[in-house]
Design a protein around this motif. Sequence first.
Motif, PDB file in Angstrom:
ATOM      1  N   SER A   1      28.591  -7.572  17.656  1.00  0.00           N
ATOM      2  CA  SER A   1      29.178  -7.750  16.323  1.00  0.00           C
ATOM      3  C   SER A   1      29.728  -9.159  16.111  1.00  0.00           C
ATOM      4  CB  SER A   1      30.305  -6.728  16.115  1.00  0.00           C
ATOM      5  OG  SER A   1      31.322  -6.907  17.094  1.00  0.00           O
TER       6      SER A   1
ATOM      7  N   TYR B   1      20.342  -0.424  16.372  1.00  0.00           N
ATOM      8  CA  TYR B   1      21.565  -0.366  17.166  1.00  0.00           C
ATOM      9  C   TYR B   1      21.305   0.580  18.337  1.00  0.00           C
ATOM     10  CZ  TYR B   1      23.978  -2.642  13.308  1.00  0.00           C
ATOM     11  OH  TYR B   1      24.369  -3.541  12.344  1.00  0.00           O
TER      12      TYR B   1
ATOM     13  N   LYS C   1      25.485   1.102  12.784  1.00  0.00           N
ATOM     14  CA  LYS C   1      26.450   1.168  13.868  1.00  0.00           C
ATOM     15  C   LYS C   1      26.855   2.617  14.106  1.00  0.00           C
ATOM     16  CE  LYS C   1      28.352  -3.474  13.610  1.00  0.00           C
ATOM     17  NZ  LYS C   1      29.551  -4.317  13.510  1.00  0.00           N
TER      18      LYS C   1
END
Length: 373
Positions: free
Chosen positions: A226, A314, A370
Amino acid sequence: MIIKKLAIIGASYLQLPLVKKAKEMGIETHCFAWREGAVCADVADFFYPISIVEKDEILKKCQEIGIDGITTIASDTAVVTVNYVASRMGLLSNPDDYSEVTTNKYKMRQCFLENDVPSPKFTLVEDANHYQISGFRFPLIVKPTDRSGSRGVEKVLDPVQLEEAIVRAQKESFEHKAIIEEFVTGKEISVESISFEGKHYILQITDKVTTGAPFFVELEHHQPSSLPDDIKEQVCKIVLNALDALHIQYGAGHSELKITENGDIKVIEIGARMGGDFIGSNLVQLSTGYDFLKGVIEVSLGDFHEPKIIEQHYSGVYFLSEETQYLKPIIEHWCDYPEILEAEINNEELRRVECSGDRSGYLIYQSDKKYKI
């Protein structure tokens, strides 16, 4: 058709994805390790109950076999043997002369210092009764010089704790030495890379979540990181310099770093291997589409193709322990969660973790957004 022969150093569960991938590629696999815990023994084409530190014995057998390549993943100890055998058989590997620099934390720190790679201040402890910490401020980190998996790593707050931690670290160390480092606070990440003929390719950056003090055992890994793009760019530049400094020319790289609140970037350590904890064997391919295992095998055989990042997802792994007991019912019913691809409980007893071996299970996920449990 000529079948390639690949020697794999290590046969624990860590090497199992590598053995399976090689067999999937039609490569003949030859595994070397102690019999105890050698889960690859029944999967590899050939298994030899020789300790991975018996370099000359493994070399002799590999010469008899006529291997075409040799490799390992997720094992610092095995890296030394890989380089030793490869260098004496004219196979591709990192320079044998630099094996110790990539597996010994003290020598790695010295190398970083000499090559302007930003890393924590450090000092070596050879004798538990004689060490120098003038110029250091508590808290400090104590580590064995030559172990992985968070074994013997401990944060200490005062001189009494320091003495105790040094004794524990030296007991864990193969060479009975410890290293004391300044404690760096900040976000923990790792950088996954692959190299061929000295050219490095950054594949992914991984965010880490640990238990925190005093043992800092990993509980989660998530890809992609991130971090802001400008910080990622700085991280990659530092890692490329560090890989060059360590003379890593072939194969996987796993670089661990911390980023402070002030934006300072410190290299904690680098392994000339894949990251463990499913980072290299699973997460990279899940998040990028690049078959990292295949790439490592191709490097060892001299048939490397430049990586192409073809997907963006992800991915991550959560580990089960007393600290994360909320995961247990999720792992037990993981099929109810479409994002979870794999999960297992290998020990019903949930312990507070002091090293990665204390963890009791895991789950691996892939998602288009996410994914937070």
